[in-house]
Enzyme design. Structure first.
Site, mmCIF file in Angstrom:
data_model
loop_
_atom_site.group_PDB
_atom_site.id
_atom_site.type_symbol
_atom_site.label_atom_id
_atom_site.label_comp_id
_atom_site.label_asym_id
_atom_site.label_seq_id
_atom_site.Cartn_x
_atom_site.Cartn_y
_atom_site.Cartn_z
ATOM 1 N N LYS A 18 0.834 -1.205 0.000
ATOM 2 C CA LYS A 18 0.000 0.000 0.000
ATOM 3 C C LYS A 18 0.872 1.259 0.000
ATOM 4 O O LYS A 18 1.605 1.502 0.944
ATOM 5 C CB LYS A 18 -0.902 0.055 1.232
ATOM 6 N N GLU A 64 11.076 15.074 15.695
ATOM 7 C CA GLU A 64 11.257 15.046 14.248
ATOM 8 C C GLU A 64 10.362 16.099 13.599
ATOM 9 O O GLU A 64 9.165 16.165 13.880
ATOM 10 C CB GLU A 64 10.891 13.655 13.711
ATOM 11 N N GLU A 82 10.571 0.836 10.002
ATOM 12 C CA GLU A 82 11.563 1.886 9.744
ATOM 13 C C GLU A 82 10.850 3.201 10.006
ATOM 14 O O GLU A 82 9.956 3.590 9.268
ATOM 15 C CB GLU A 82 12.068 1.747 8.304
ATOM 16 N N GLY A 98 7.269 4.642 8.108
ATOM 17 C CA GLY A 98 6.393 5.795 8.331
ATOM 18 C C GLY A 98 6.626 6.377 9.701
ATOM 19 O O GLY A 98 7.740 6.299 10.245
ATOM 20 N N SER A 99 5.566 6.931 10.290
ATOM 21 C CA SER A 99 5.725 7.658 11.544
ATOM 22 C C SER A 99 5.917 6.699 12.724
ATOM 23 O O SER A 99 5.438 5.563 12.702
ATOM 24 C CB SER A 99 4.507 8.546 11.787
ATOM 25 N N THR A 100 6.586 7.190 13.747
ATOM 26 C CA THR A 100 6.823 6.390 14.944
ATOM 27 C C THR A 100 5.496 6.021 15.608
ATOM 28 O O THR A 100 5.329 4.897 16.084
ATOM 29 C CB THR A 100 7.757 7.153 15.902
ATOM 30 N N GLY A 107 3.943 3.199 13.721
ATOM 31 C CA GLY A 107 4.815 2.039 13.942
ATOM 32 C C GLY A 107 4.536 1.385 15.289
ATOM 33 O O GLY A 107 4.455 0.162 15.390
ATOM 34 N N CYS A 117 13.827 10.464 6.460
ATOM 35 C CA CYS A 117 13.827 9.983 7.845
ATOM 36 C C CYS A 117 15.215 10.089 8.461
ATOM 37 O O CYS A 117 15.357 10.276 9.659
ATOM 38 C CB CYS A 117 13.300 8.559 7.909
#
Ligand code: NAI
Ligand code: MG
Length: 488
Positions: free
Chosen positions: A193, A398, A267, A245-247, A250, A301
């Site tokens: 996706k 970030e 990641e 993607g974003s923490t 995740g 990132c």
């Protein structure tokens, strides 16, 4: 165009516009889902629009897949795994992967232009970085497909099954390549996706996959939002989830997979330190700093978003950095002269501006390039903050935009301590003339990737990934292959 600062603008070279042509690209008005080798309508009948963030113009309508569609895609991937992909010889698998790589290469210009239109990144980058690297990943992993026994000597190597893969908007085609190529080489099938703001190059890739004759169902591309991603993660018949993607997302994924048998790689974000010692080649280091944070509008990132400069050279580095920033061009990403293109979405621009305000409120000193910015579209001039406290929000969180914080240091131990004082641990850069210092820092910095006297350089054979809140697992190289196999 608004004239902000004539003096700054006058200092630059002036170039005539050099727009990359859009004539040779082929975009459909409406994209369905690529499932089992066919283009299928979404079961809900719902489509969403993707736009060009450089001028907010409409590009195409794209299907919004729901859990039913994801189920069809996973079924197709399972059938293809059981009946075809796990049965054909590894060298046959390699041939298909090579074919995909070659077809991508043949259409590199089209991919680059579509990537720039959909994502806002400069044509220079999509042409010179994203697309060639994406092709190289397919070539590299095609080479491993029939050599798995050599890759993992004295082990029995088997594939996992169906891999669910969810990718972000900062390197749309490249992330698709990072995910699909090793999965196929190791003998798995895929449901991927792309991100909702940048689905087009993954759909183009689906067209190439169709053209390559890859057996139906080996790669399925489903488009949609977070709900589509969650349906892939939570589907009972996926054996592996790979997410970039974003923490926050995740962490959610990790929670929902706890207690299942699924293999997982994440990641996530970063706040990487770029460290300049007084014996560094300063002009090269300044280029490295610019490349480290302003490359791809800071949508990286592993961006070198925290700069640490040794105190004795801080004044000269900051002066040279500001001078170099004054020569950067912000604007239309399709123009070959543009250094900094558009921010990927209105939401991401709002996030970046929020952090810039926080930085000002925290008392840091701001320097921002005064430049013309197109009236339409989402843009942020390159920005740096000096006088930044280690504990400040802009040095800790970030930002994912062209915003650099600068801190100084005196000793090696001090900079190691400051650089490691972060919830993230993705990458770092070290600039010094001394090889022993480089080796000392690479053993002590808690970062997955450390560049020495360069920054943001990638190669398919080098593993990439993080520590701490930057995630776990590696992509690229042999490490990236091992994430898609079972060893016994
Ligand atoms: P995001 O993590 O929401 O999006 C990444 C991908 O995950 C997209 O394909 C999205 O549709 C999907 N997704 C969203 N929610 C999901 C869920 N619950 N389950 C499964 N998949 C889901 O990232 P977003 O909101 O676009 O960006 C927010 C911040 O994340 C950025 O400001 C940046 O700091 C960071 N980020 C980091 C990236 C990296 O390369 N590590 C890439 C993109 C964003
Ligand atoms: Mg878009």
């Amino acid at each position: 165009m608004t004239k902000k600062n004539k003096e700054t603008i006058a200092m630059k070279w002036s170039y005539s516009p050099a727009l990359e042509s859009k004539d040779h690209i082929n975009l459909r008005e409406k994209y369905d889902l690529f499932i089992n080798g066919k283009w299928m309508k979404p079961s809900s009948g719902k489509y969403f629009k993707t736009f060009n963030p450089a001028d907010e113009s409409f590009l195409a309508e794209v299907a919004h897949a729901d859990a039913k569609d994801v189920d069809k895609a996973v079924q197709a991937a399972r059938d293809a795994y059981n009946n075809v992909w796990s049965k054909i010889s590894p060298s046959e698998r390699a041939k298909y992967i090579y074919r995909i790589a070659r077809l991508m290469q043949e259409r590199a210009r089209e991919f680059a232009v579509i990537e720039t239109l959909d994502a806002g990144k400069t044509i220079r980058e999509s042409r010179d970085v994203d697309v060639p690297l994406a092709c190289n990943h397919f070539f590299y992993y095609a080479g491993w497909a029939d050599k798995l026994d050599y890759a993992f000597p004295n082990r029995k190597v088997s594939s996992l099954g169906v891999a669910g893969q969810i990718i972000p908007w900062n390197f749309p085609l490249l992330m698709a390549a990072w995910k699909i190529a090793p999965a196929l080489a190791a003998g798995n099938t895929v449901v991927l996706k792309p991100a909702e703001t940048t689905p087009l190059t993954a759909l183009k890739l689906a067209e190439i996959i169709e053209e390559s004759g890859l057996p139906a169902g080996v790669v399925n591309i489903v488009t949609g939002f977070g709900d589509t991603g969650a349906a892939i993660v939570n589907h009972p018949d996926t054996d592996k989830i790979a997410f970039t993607g974003s923490t926050n997302v995740g962490k959610m994924i990790q929670k929902s997979l706890a207690g299942t048998n699924k293999k997982i790689t994440l990641e996530l974000g970063g706040k990487s330190a770029n460290i300049i010692f007084e014996d560094a080649p300063i002009d090269q280091a300044v280029e490295g700093i610019i490349n480290g944070i302003f490359f791809n509008q800071g949508h990286v990132c592993c961006a070198g978003s925290r700069l640490f400069v040794q105190e004795s050279i801080a004044d000269v580095v900051i002066r040279k950095l500001k001078d170099r920033m004054r020569s950067l061009f912000v604007g239309n990403p399709l123009d070959k002269n543009t250094d900094i293109g558009a921010i990927n979405s209105k939401e991401q621009l709002a996030t970046i501006l929020k952090y810039i305000n926080i930085g000002k409120e925290e008392g840091a000193e701001i320097f921002q390039l005064a430049c013309d910015i197109p009236d339409k579209g989402y843009y942020c001039p390159p920005t740096l903050f000096t006088n930044v406290a280690q504990s400040s929000v802009i040095a800790q969180e970030e930002i994912f935009g062209p915003v650099l914080t600068i801190q100084t240091f005196r000793t090696v131990d001090e900079v190691i301590q400051k650089a490691n004082n972060s919830p993230f641990g993705l990458a770092a850069g070290v600039w010094t003339d001394k090889g022993s210092r480089i080796f000392n820092l690479t053993t002590k910095l808690k970062a997955g990737v450390i560049w020495a006297n360069t920054y943001n350089k990638f190669d398919p054979s080098s593993p990439f990934g993080g520590y701490k809140e930057s995630g776990f697992g590696r992509e690229g190289g042999l490490h990236g292959l091992s994430a898609y196999v079972k060893l016994s």
